[in-house]
Design a protein around this motif. Structure first.
Motif, PDB file in Angstrom:
ATOM      1  N   SER A 258     -92.163  11.087 -19.916  1.00 38.48           N
ATOM      2  CA  SER A 258     -91.227  11.051 -18.999  1.00 38.48           C
ATOM      3  C   SER A 258     -91.617  11.493 -17.562  1.00 38.48           C
ATOM      4  O   SER A 258     -92.623  12.440 -17.323  1.00 38.48           O
ATOM      5  CB  SER A 258     -90.041  12.169 -19.434  1.00 38.48           C
ATOM      6  N   TRP A 259     -90.777  11.046 -16.563  1.00 36.17           N
ATOM      7  CA  TRP A 259     -91.157  11.509 -15.298  1.00 36.17           C
ATOM      8  C   TRP A 259     -90.694  13.091 -14.917  1.00 36.17           C
ATOM      9  O   TRP A 259     -91.336  13.691 -14.274  1.00 36.17           O
ATOM     10  CB  TRP A 259     -90.443  10.701 -14.296  1.00 36.17           C
ATOM     11  N   TYR A 260     -89.577  13.317 -15.525  1.00 31.66           N
ATOM     12  CA  TYR A 260     -89.185  14.440 -15.572  1.00 31.66           C
ATOM     13  C   TYR A 260     -89.270  15.470 -16.788  1.00 31.66           C
ATOM     14  O   TYR A 260     -88.666  14.985 -17.825  1.00 31.66           O
ATOM     15  CB  TYR A 260     -87.388  14.564 -15.303  1.00 31.66           C
ATOM     16  N   VAL A 261     -89.956  16.539 -16.529  1.00 31.01           N
ATOM     17  CA  VAL A 261     -90.389  17.237 -17.780  1.00 31.01           C
ATOM     18  C   VAL A 261     -90.179  18.744 -17.596  1.00 31.01           C
ATOM     19  O   VAL A 261     -91.030  19.449 -17.589  1.00 31.01           O
ATOM     20  CB  VAL A 261     -91.782  16.985 -18.243  1.00 31.01           C
ATOM     21  N   GLY A 262     -88.794  18.944 -17.032  1.00 31.18           N
ATOM     22  CA  GLY A 262     -88.426  20.167 -16.731  1.00 31.18           C
ATOM     23  C   GLY A 262     -88.559  21.260 -18.061  1.00 31.18           C
ATOM     24  O   GLY A 262     -88.296  20.772 -19.071  1.00 31.18           O
ATOM     25  N   ILE A 263     -88.721  22.504 -17.716  1.00 24.39           N
ATOM     26  CA  ILE A 263     -88.903  23.423 -18.953  1.00 24.39           C
ATOM     27  C   ILE A 263     -87.916  24.654 -18.560  1.00 24.39           C
ATOM     28  O   ILE A 263     -87.588  24.845 -17.466  1.00 24.39           O
ATOM     29  CB  ILE A 263     -90.075  24.100 -19.251  1.00 24.39           C
TER      30      ILE A 263
END
Ligand SMILES: Nc1nc2c(c(=O)[nH]1)N[C@H]1C(S)=C(S)[C@@H](COP(=O)(O)O)O[C@H]1N2
Ligand SMILES: [Mo]
Length: 254
Positions: free
Chosen positions: A249-254
């Motif tokens: 994915s482009w967005y891989v927030g944690i």
């Protein structure tokens, strides 16, 4: 309950509900209306990406800090992911201790320019001890030294239409982007130090991006150029990063 929380609940449960009942397309349309479409949404099939990005942006709209740790918590082992650049250009730069290396900052900025290593090191030095996790299933805690990306962006002056910050590695297939909230976030660094010494070649010398609130893949090594843009559509494959084309994915927030 504050008005803000109510509105967040409304949008997140709203997104989830239409995703479940009224069709995924509608969820994507709602996300679009709130400006919450990630660049790799890819219509119907990318609805998972859209819901993740949109929900996180709403839940984290205060842009809180990633957790920071104490020196005693620094991991004994910090794995490396990826191989160093093989190009002659990179070897030449490394051979000269990166004195000829420059970081170009261009695009929708008032004063486009490039920065030498010495210039970057003359800016306010920040340190953070944070957790870096790789999508492959390993992680470590380490201390990073660098200058906040926001400091450099403020120096060049971000234009009014700016929406995304794209960043490129000397390794051609490694490039990525983030939205302005992530770019201006105090823990988003141009990192040149790791656990108290300069970045080694394997770790991304001379400078890498360090994005504390996303998975390791976003922390692109061997930086060469940063570009401020209002749209990602016409940049390379239009997906905002080298990752979506290989299944991440482009967005891989944690
Ligand atoms: N240029 C470049 N940047 C890169 C990579 C790479 O192979 N090349 N690997 C990425 C991935 S998948 C991760 S998890 C982290 C790993 O950083 P580390 O080697 O310091 O652990 O760097 C990211 N940045
Ligand atoms: Mo990774």
């Amino acid at each position: 309950m504050s008005e803000l929380v109510t509105r967040r609940n409304l949008i997140t449960t709203g997104l989830a509900a239409v995703a479940g009942y009224a069709g995924l397309k509608t969820a994507a349309r709602i996300a679009d209306r709130f400006g919450l479409l990630p660049p790799d949404h890819q219509g119907l099939f990318g609805v998972g990406e859209t819901l993740t990005y949109a929900s996180q942006r709403i839940l984290m709209s205060g842009h809180p800090l990633a957790r920071e740790f104490s020196p005693s918590e620094i991991s004994k082992v910090a794995p490396i992911n990826g191989k160093p650049p093989e190009s002659d250009d990179y070897h030449r730069l490394a051979g000269g201790q990166f004195s000829d290396w420059r970081l170009l900052v261009d695009g929708l900025v008032t004063r486009p320019r490039s920065f030498s290593m010495a210039e970057l090191k003359s800016f306010p030095v920040r340190e953070q001890i944070t957790h870096q996790a790789c999508e492959e299933g390993w992680s470590f805690i380490a201390q990073w030294t660098g200058v906040p990306l926001a400091h450099v962006l403020n120096l060049v002056g971000v234009g009014e239409r700016a929406k995304w910050v794209v960043y490129y590695s000397i390794q051609d297939d490694w490039w990525d982007s983030m939205d302005l909230p992530d770019a201006m976030h105090p823990q988003t660094f141009l990192a040149y130090g790791f656990n108290g010494h300069d970045l080694t070649i394997e770790r991304g010398a001379p400078v890498r991006m360090r994005v504390a609130r996303q998975l390791g893949q976003k922390s692109v090594k061997y930086l060469t150029r940063i570009s401020v843009v209002d749209s990602l559509k016409h940049i390379r494959d239009g997906l905002g990063s080298g990752s979506p084309s290989v299944g991440f994915s482009w967005y891989v927030g944690i």
